[in-house]
Design a protein around this motif. Structure first.
Motif, PDB file in Angstrom:
ATOM      1  N   VAL A   1      -2.829  -5.309  -3.618  1.00 35.67           N
ATOM      2  CA  VAL A   1      -2.291  -4.505  -2.783  1.00 35.67           C
ATOM      3  C   VAL A   1      -2.285  -4.975  -1.345  1.00 35.67           C
ATOM      4  O   VAL A   1      -3.141  -5.348  -0.705  1.00 35.67           O
ATOM      5  CB  VAL A   1      -3.113  -3.156  -2.781  1.00 35.67           C
TER       6      VAL A   1
ATOM      7  N   GLU B   1       0.775  -1.438   0.163  1.00 33.07           N
ATOM      8  CA  GLU B   1      -0.009   0.195  -0.233  1.00 33.07           C
ATOM      9  C   GLU B   1       0.702   1.320   0.096  1.00 33.07           C
ATOM     10  O   GLU B   1       2.000   1.253   0.727  1.00 33.07           O
ATOM     11  CB  GLU B   1      -0.869  -0.043   1.290  1.00 33.07           C
ATOM     12  N   GLU B   2       0.413   2.277  -0.932  1.00 33.25           N
ATOM     13  CA  GLU B   2       1.117   3.628  -1.083  1.00 33.25           C
ATOM     14  C   GLU B   2       2.502   3.409  -1.693  1.00 33.25           C
ATOM     15  O   GLU B   2       2.929   4.418  -2.026  1.00 33.25           O
ATOM     16  CB  GLU B   2       1.318   4.139   0.551  1.00 33.25           C
TER      17      GLU B   2
ATOM     18  N   HIS C   1      -3.843   2.053  -3.376  1.00 30.64           N
ATOM     19  CA  HIS C   1      -4.615   1.861  -2.001  1.00 30.64           C
ATOM     20  C   HIS C   1      -5.171   0.377  -2.001  1.00 30.64           C
ATOM     21  O   HIS C   1      -5.021  -0.511  -3.046  1.00 30.64           O
ATOM     22  CB  HIS C   1      -5.726   2.743  -2.001  1.00 30.64           C
ATOM     23  N   ILE C   2      -5.576  -0.051  -0.906  1.00 30.63           N
ATOM     24  CA  ILE C   2      -5.994  -1.344  -1.004  1.00 30.63           C
ATOM     25  C   ILE C   2      -7.299  -1.364  -1.787  1.00 30.63           C
ATOM     26  O   ILE C   2      -7.469  -2.729  -2.458  1.00 30.63           O
ATOM     27  CB  ILE C   2      -6.670  -1.670   0.764  1.00 30.63           C
TER      28      ILE C   2
ATOM     29  N   ALA D   1      -1.334  -4.436   2.819  1.00 31.83           N
ATOM     30  CA  ALA D   1      -1.488  -3.549   3.800  1.00 31.83           C
ATOM     31  C   ALA D   1       0.039  -3.658   4.441  1.00 31.83           C
ATOM     32  O   ALA D   1       0.494  -4.534   4.660  1.00 31.83           O
ATOM     33  CB  ALA D   1      -2.530  -3.889   4.735  1.00 31.83           C
TER      34      ALA D   1
END
Lengths: 112, 115
Positions: A110, A15-16, A82-83, A112
């Motif tokens: 994705v 993520e990100e 993003h998720i 986390a």
């Protein structure tokens, strides 16, 4: 006949982090290019498309793709995923009177 | 506005049995498509209708597959008899007009399992 190649069947990314999903097409004659996304248990929906004009096209949720005629590519990118971006992404091409041709898809996961 | 509606969502049958899938496109969309999606593959066109006319059915296996769109609105795709290799997701899509540059709107698909 037109063909579309998506080199990566699966792409895991944190993520990100940024992501690039690769797409190459075979015929450049009057080609129109599309990215469709399929979220879990949903139908395919159009993410973005290139018909003419600016070679860089954007979607409403931060994805962008650039039409590169010399490399016959239409890679999809996002600077920070993003998720909720977890889905299967299909590149597709249309040229002349041939039907819309899809690639095999890339599953973006994705983490986390 | 309702999207493309397909039924059934899931179907399990034994080989040699018949099966039918139904699709109702978005109102006003005169072009309707049936696609086949095998596991791990992208959608492949089976047949395309412009109104009630099938304008591209070159990829439809006509020995066992048939399709109709009698009134130019909803459509039915039939397989008779089904074979093990027909297990896949059958997608219906519709679009305004006939230009290949237009957006296709897809239904959620009908997943067929042939035992």
């Amino acid at each position: 006949a037109q063909s579309v190649t998506q080199l990566d069947s699966q792409v895991p990314v944190f993520e990100e982090a940024p992501v690039e999903l690769r797409c190459n097409y075979s015929s450049s004659v009057s080609v129109y290019l599309f990215w469709y996304v399929q979220y879990p248990n949903q139908g395919l929906q159009l993410l973005l498309k290139y018909l003419s004009g600016s070679t860089l096209v954007e979607s409403i949720n931060g994805f962008e793709a650039e039409f590169n005629k010399s490399q016959t590519s239409f890679h999809l990118r996002k600077p920070s995923v993003h998720i909720s971006d977890t889905a299967e992404y299909f590149c597709a091409a249309y040229s002349g009177n041939t039907p819309l041709v899809f690639g095999k898809g890339t599953r973006l996961s994705v983490i986390a | 506005e309702a999207g493309v509606v397909q039924s059934p969502r899931y179907k399990i049958i034994e080989k040699k049995q018949p099966v039918a899938f139904w699709c109702n496109p978005i109102s006003g969309h005169n072009t309707l498509y049936w696609y086949l999606q095998n596991l791990g593959q992208g959608p492949e066109l089976l047949i395309r209708y412009e109104n009630e006319e099938a304008v591209d059915d070159s990829q439809l296996p006509k020995d066992r597959f048939s399709a109709e769109r009698l009134k130019g609105v909803d459509s039915t795709l039939k397989i008779q008899p089904a074979e093990l290799g027909d297990s896949a997701v059958y997608l219906c899509a519709s679009s305004i007009g006939t230009s290949g540059t237009g957006e296709l709107f897809f239904g959620e698909g009908s997943r067929l399992t042939v035992l």
